[in-house]
Design an enzyme around this catalytic site. Structure first.
Site, PDB file in Angstrom:
ATOM      1  N   GLU A  38      31.703  42.073  42.854  1.00 28.42           N
ATOM      2  CA  GLU A  38      30.583  41.178  43.146  1.00 28.42           C
ATOM      3  C   GLU A  38      31.102  39.868  43.725  1.00 28.42           C
ATOM      4  O   GLU A  38      32.245  39.477  43.497  1.00 28.42           O
ATOM      5  CB  GLU A  38      29.714  40.938  41.912  1.00 28.42           C
ATOM      6  CG  GLU A  38      30.485  40.567  40.637  1.00 28.42           C
ATOM      7  CD  GLU A  38      30.399  39.103  40.276  1.00 28.42           C
ATOM      8  OE1 GLU A  38      30.261  38.276  41.209  1.00 28.42           O
ATOM      9  OE2 GLU A  38      30.466  38.796  39.075  1.00 28.42           O
ATOM     10  N   ARG A  63      32.207  39.394  31.061  1.00 27.22           N
ATOM     11  CA  ARG A  63      31.284  40.392  31.615  1.00 27.22           C
ATOM     12  C   ARG A  63      30.832  40.031  33.017  1.00 27.22           C
ATOM     13  O   ARG A  63      29.662  40.066  33.371  1.00 27.22           O
ATOM     14  CB  ARG A  63      30.069  40.601  30.689  1.00 27.22           C
ATOM     15  CG  ARG A  63      29.431  41.996  30.860  1.00 27.22           C
ATOM     16  CD  ARG A  63      28.509  42.349  29.715  1.00 27.22           C
ATOM     17  NE  ARG A  63      27.308  41.557  29.692  1.00 27.22           N
ATOM     18  CZ  ARG A  63      26.213  41.814  30.418  1.00 27.22           C
ATOM     19  NH1 ARG A  63      26.203  42.853  31.236  1.00 27.22           N
ATOM     20  NH2 ARG A  63      25.153  41.056  30.324  1.00 27.22           N
ATOM     21  N   CYS A  68      38.297  41.339  45.819  1.00 26.34           N
ATOM     22  CA  CYS A  68      39.615  41.974  45.785  1.00 26.34           C
ATOM     23  C   CYS A  68      40.706  41.069  45.242  1.00 26.34           C
ATOM     24  O   CYS A  68      41.621  41.534  44.559  1.00 26.34           O
ATOM     25  CB  CYS A  68      39.991  42.490  47.173  1.00 26.34           C
ATOM     26  SG  CYS A  68      40.342  41.205  48.405  1.00 26.34           S
ATOM     27  N   HIS A 108      42.403  41.465  52.573  1.00 26.30           N
ATOM     28  CA  HIS A 108      42.140  42.414  51.490  1.00 26.30           C
ATOM     29  C   HIS A 108      43.407  42.645  50.673  1.00 26.30           C
ATOM     30  O   HIS A 108      44.400  43.172  51.179  1.00 26.30           O
ATOM     31  CB  HIS A 108      41.631  43.754  52.015  1.00 26.30           C
ATOM     32  CG  HIS A 108      41.385  44.731  50.904  1.00 26.30           C
ATOM     33  ND1 HIS A 108      40.431  44.512  49.926  1.00 26.30           N
ATOM     34  CD2 HIS A 108      41.999  45.904  50.575  1.00 26.30           C
ATOM     35  CE1 HIS A 108      40.459  45.504  49.062  1.00 26.30           C
ATOM     36  NE2 HIS A 108      41.408  46.354  49.425  1.00 26.30           N
ATOM     37  N   ASP A 123      43.667  50.393  44.278  1.00 30.59           N
ATOM     38  CA  ASP A 123      42.721  49.407  44.782  1.00 30.59           C
ATOM     39  C   ASP A 123      41.492  49.430  43.885  1.00 30.59           C
ATOM     40  O   ASP A 123      40.890  50.494  43.679  1.00 30.59           O
ATOM     41  CB  ASP A 123      42.337  49.750  46.222  1.00 30.59           C
ATOM     42  CG  ASP A 123      41.578  48.640  46.932  1.00 30.59           C
ATOM     43  OD1 ASP A 123      41.133  47.686  46.262  1.00 30.59           O
ATOM     44  OD2 ASP A 123      41.427  48.739  48.167  1.00 30.59           O
TER      45      ASP A 123
END
Length: 271
Positions: A38, A63, A68, A108, A123
């Site tokens: 997210e 939580r 990445c 990334h 990943d």
């Protein structure tokens, strides 16, 4: 094993065992099923954490999910603690580029893992098309996962490209080389994506969580739940409250501490 690694494995429901391919797969699968992808921080104008402690506090104890730079820093650090030989890598994302060979930034993060069984990549931070098992770094063979089939191919100058087979055939996800990347480069990439005016992480909401049975994604106000057999249910969310409910109930994200979320949703999607 450190306290942080123990808390992470406890969250995932994974028991420690010798550092082999089997444990690697269990960790990657459980990570993707448990900790969502997210971008609520950059979407609401907050800089995501870049340190190990800050990332663990958010992803393991609060939580929340992340992108990445957070997921794969956490995974990298835990694997190192468990005795794996790990190398942090960075890729240029090609997925969604038009044209497909357009220049892309190195933004990334993922991890190379060397084991006695071979060399693999892991990943946990590629959102809606993330591989949910370790992938062996060999060119050519198709590597099926519960959600999709992947393969590696070689590219110019000794590089690699990860490809995913979808409804339209093989598509490039990202290209990379095997040069280890220092933390400062990841901190720079995180800052760039959080602040650059053209970053889609600033201008739109994305979230995803992938279990062995289903992949749930949120793209703006479109919620999609796709099962392993390819069946998809799509829902258009019609208010900030419904988006927040989807984040909580379908993605497992605690939005209570995300200041300004509903205001930002109204600004972007419900004006």
């Amino acid at each position: 094993m450190t306290t942080a690694a123990a808390a992470y494995l406890d969250l995932l429901g994974v028991h420690r065992s010798p550092p082999d391919r089997a444990l690697l797969d269990r960790i990657v699968t459980a990570h993707n099923a448990t900790i969502p992808f997210e971008n609520l921080d950059p979407f609401t104008g907050v800089d995501p954490p870049t340190t190990s402690d800050g990332i663990a506090a958010k992803l393991v104890h609060a939580r929340r999910g992340g992108w990445c730079f957070e997921h794969n820093r956490l995974l990298h650090d835990v694997l190192a603690d468990l005795g794996y030989r790990v190398t942090p890598l960075v890729g240029r994302v090609r997925l969604g580029l038009a044209p497909a060979d357009a220049p892309a930034s190195r933004t990334h993060r993922f991890t190379l893992v060397d084991t006695i069984e071979g060399r693999f990549t892991v990943d946990a931070g590629f959102g809606s098309t993330v591989p949910t098992t370790a992938l062996q770094l060999v060119a050519g063979p198709e590597q099926p996962t519960p959600q999709a089939t992947y393969r590696y191919a070689r590219v110019d100058h000794g590089g690699w490209v990860l490809q995913r087979r979808g409804s339209g055939g093989w598509a490039d996800q990202y290209v990379f080389d095997l040069v280890p990347v220092p933390d400062v480069d990841f901190a720079m990439g995180s800052w760039y994506l959080a602040h650059h005016p053209g970053s889609h992480f600033r201008t739109g909401l994305v979230a995803a969580r992938t279990t062995p049975r289903r992949r749930t994604t949120l793209d703006g106000t479109r919620l999609t739940v796709r099962t392993a057999d390819g069946t998809a249910q799509r829902h258009d969310l019609t208010s900030p409250a419904r988006v927040r409910d989807a984040l909580e109930e379908h993605l497992g994200i605690d939005t209570g501490g995300v200041a300004g979320l509903e205001e930002r949703l109204r600004e972007v999607y419900f004006r």
